[in-house]
Design an enzyme around this catalytic site. Structure first.
Site, short mmCIF file in Angstrom:
data_model
loop_
_atom_site.label_atom_id
_atom_site.label_comp_id
_atom_site.label_asym_id
_atom_site.label_seq_id
_atom_site.Cartn_x
_atom_site.Cartn_y
_atom_site.Cartn_z
N HIS A 4 0.85 -1.19 0.00
CA HIS A 4 0.00 0.00 0.00
C HIS A 4 0.88 1.25 0.00
O HIS A 4 1.98 1.22 0.54
CB HIS A 4 -0.92 -0.03 1.24
CG HIS A 4 -1.86 1.12 1.29
ND1 HIS A 4 -1.49 2.37 1.76
CD2 HIS A 4 -3.14 1.22 0.89
CE1 HIS A 4 -2.53 3.18 1.64
NE2 HIS A 4 -3.54 2.51 1.12
N ASP B 235 -11.16 2.17 -1.13
CA ASP B 235 -10.25 3.02 -0.35
C ASP B 235 -11.02 3.85 0.68
O ASP B 235 -10.66 4.98 0.98
CB ASP B 235 -9.39 3.91 -1.24
CG ASP B 235 -8.13 4.38 -0.54
OD1 ASP B 235 -7.64 3.66 0.34
OD2 ASP B 235 -7.65 5.48 -0.87
#
Ligand code: 1DF
Ligand code: MN
Length: 351
Positions: free
Chosen positions: A188, A314
């Site tokens: 990430h 997200d």
């Protein structure tokens, strides 16, 4: 807030969102303390976390509050946006800014809290483990505990750890554990490391607007060119944001890397077993994370493969109903859409 029209269930598939952030309240307080006393030597951390956890704007307050809930409020948001399941992960930069012993303890606390949420709502949540790369042996141990004892589906690492990158052999124990346990590593974004952030920071480009992609795309390439996948051929890495732009670079990466290696430009750069693009097609999966833009999604599907591109929202950084609708409306077959929203995630995370 203005009202939004709920999305409603999809026809023929479940929507599984694969890069969905949370933070334990304890960690939230510790971040705020680190910001207040300026004790973390990472300008990106101070910029990003300083913004979300102490800025008075409505966006920052909203995100900061939603991050801390892995119960009813989040479920209501998921219901409203038509999300059947979230794969929870500790928000960036995770525990990667703490001293090693603190980081190890906070990773455990985080994983215990995520596991509890999954136990309460097993059809709505799954989770990725947080680990402390600062202590690679402990990170490997915690990953094993999280997978075997807590039922976690992989591990999330937020790019650099105080300026260090995972191709450093000292981090190999993490890849040993991930491959032995057969779970993916979600690479990430983090803000760019101190060594590369300055020109991005002084133009306000250090965050998710662009800096995340520069940092994280480079990190993924470091893993490839430093031979991590030749050493761990079964390693699976997941990138958000449609691969941080790397799919667009496949052709030139292959061409330039081949020439660089074969001409002997760098003593330390060893030939790889495969082309750079081969690793990006065979060892990586891709999620959208708010890149709700059909041309970019279709391009990624076409050059990487329909079976390697997954949906992610997200949340709570993106909580936009129209993005779900836009991805629902993509011009692909019913089977491919089900793969995008559901079955690829089920396969990759063993849900
Ligand atoms: C942002 C975006 C922040 C993402 C994130 O974690 C994050 C943002 C701190 O918009 O500032 O995970 N993202 O993945 O795009
Ligand atoms: Mn994210």
């Amino acid at each position: 807030m203005s009202t939004v029209t709920p999305v409603g269930p999809a026809k023929g598939y479940r929507r599984i969102a694969t890069e969905e952030a949370f933070i334990p309240p304890e960690l939230h307080r510790m971040y705020r303390d680190l910001i207040a006393n300026g004790s973390v030597d990472d300008p990106g951390f101070n910029s990003l976390v300083g913004y979300y956890f102490s800025h008075p704007s409505e966006r920052a307050r909203n995100v900061s509050e939603r991050l801390q809930d892995i119960g009813e409020r989040r479920l209501a948001d998921m219901d409203s946006a038509g999300i059947d399941m979230q794969i929870l992960s500790l928000t960036s930069p995770g525990v990667q800014v703490f001293k090693p012993d603190v980081a190890v303890a906070m990773a455990r606390l985080t994983n215990d809290q995520a596991a509890e949420a999954v136990r309460r709502h097993p059809t709505r949540f799954a989770a990725l483990a947080a680990v402390a790369p600062q202590d690679p042996a402990e990170a490997a141990k915690e990953l094993e505990r999280a997978v075997t004892k807590l039922g976690m589906k992989g591990v999330i690492i937020n790019s650099h750890t105080l300026g260090e990158y995972l191709d450093d052999p000292k981090f190999y124990p993490i890849f040993e554990a991930a491959t032995a346990l057969k779970v993916p590593v979600y690479l990430h974004p983090n803000t760019p490391s101190k060594r590369m952030i300055e020109p991005l920071l002084e133009s306000g480009l250090d965050g998710a607007v662009y800096g995340f992609a520069v940092e994280t795309g480079m990190h993924a390439l470091r893993l490839i060119v430093k031979g991590v996948f030749d050493r761990y051929p079964d390693l699976t890495v997941i990138l958000g944001h449609l691969g941080e732009a790397l799919p667009f670079w496949l052709f030139r990466l292959d061409y330039m890397h081949r020439g660089t290696v074969s001409s002997g430009r760098y003593d330390f750069l060893k030939p790889l077993k495969k082309k750079v693009s081969d690793y990006l097609r065979e060892n990586f999966y891709y999620t959208t994370s708010g890149m709700a833009w059909e041309p970019a999604i279709a391009f990624t599907q076409s050059v990487i493969g329909m079976d390697r591109v997954m949906y992610s929202m997200d949340y709570p950084y993106e909580y936009v109903h129209d993005e779900v609708r836009a991805q629902d409306a993509m011009a692909i077959s019913a089977t491919d859409k089900k793969a995008f929203f559901q079955t690829t995630a089920e396969r990759v995370f063993k849900l």
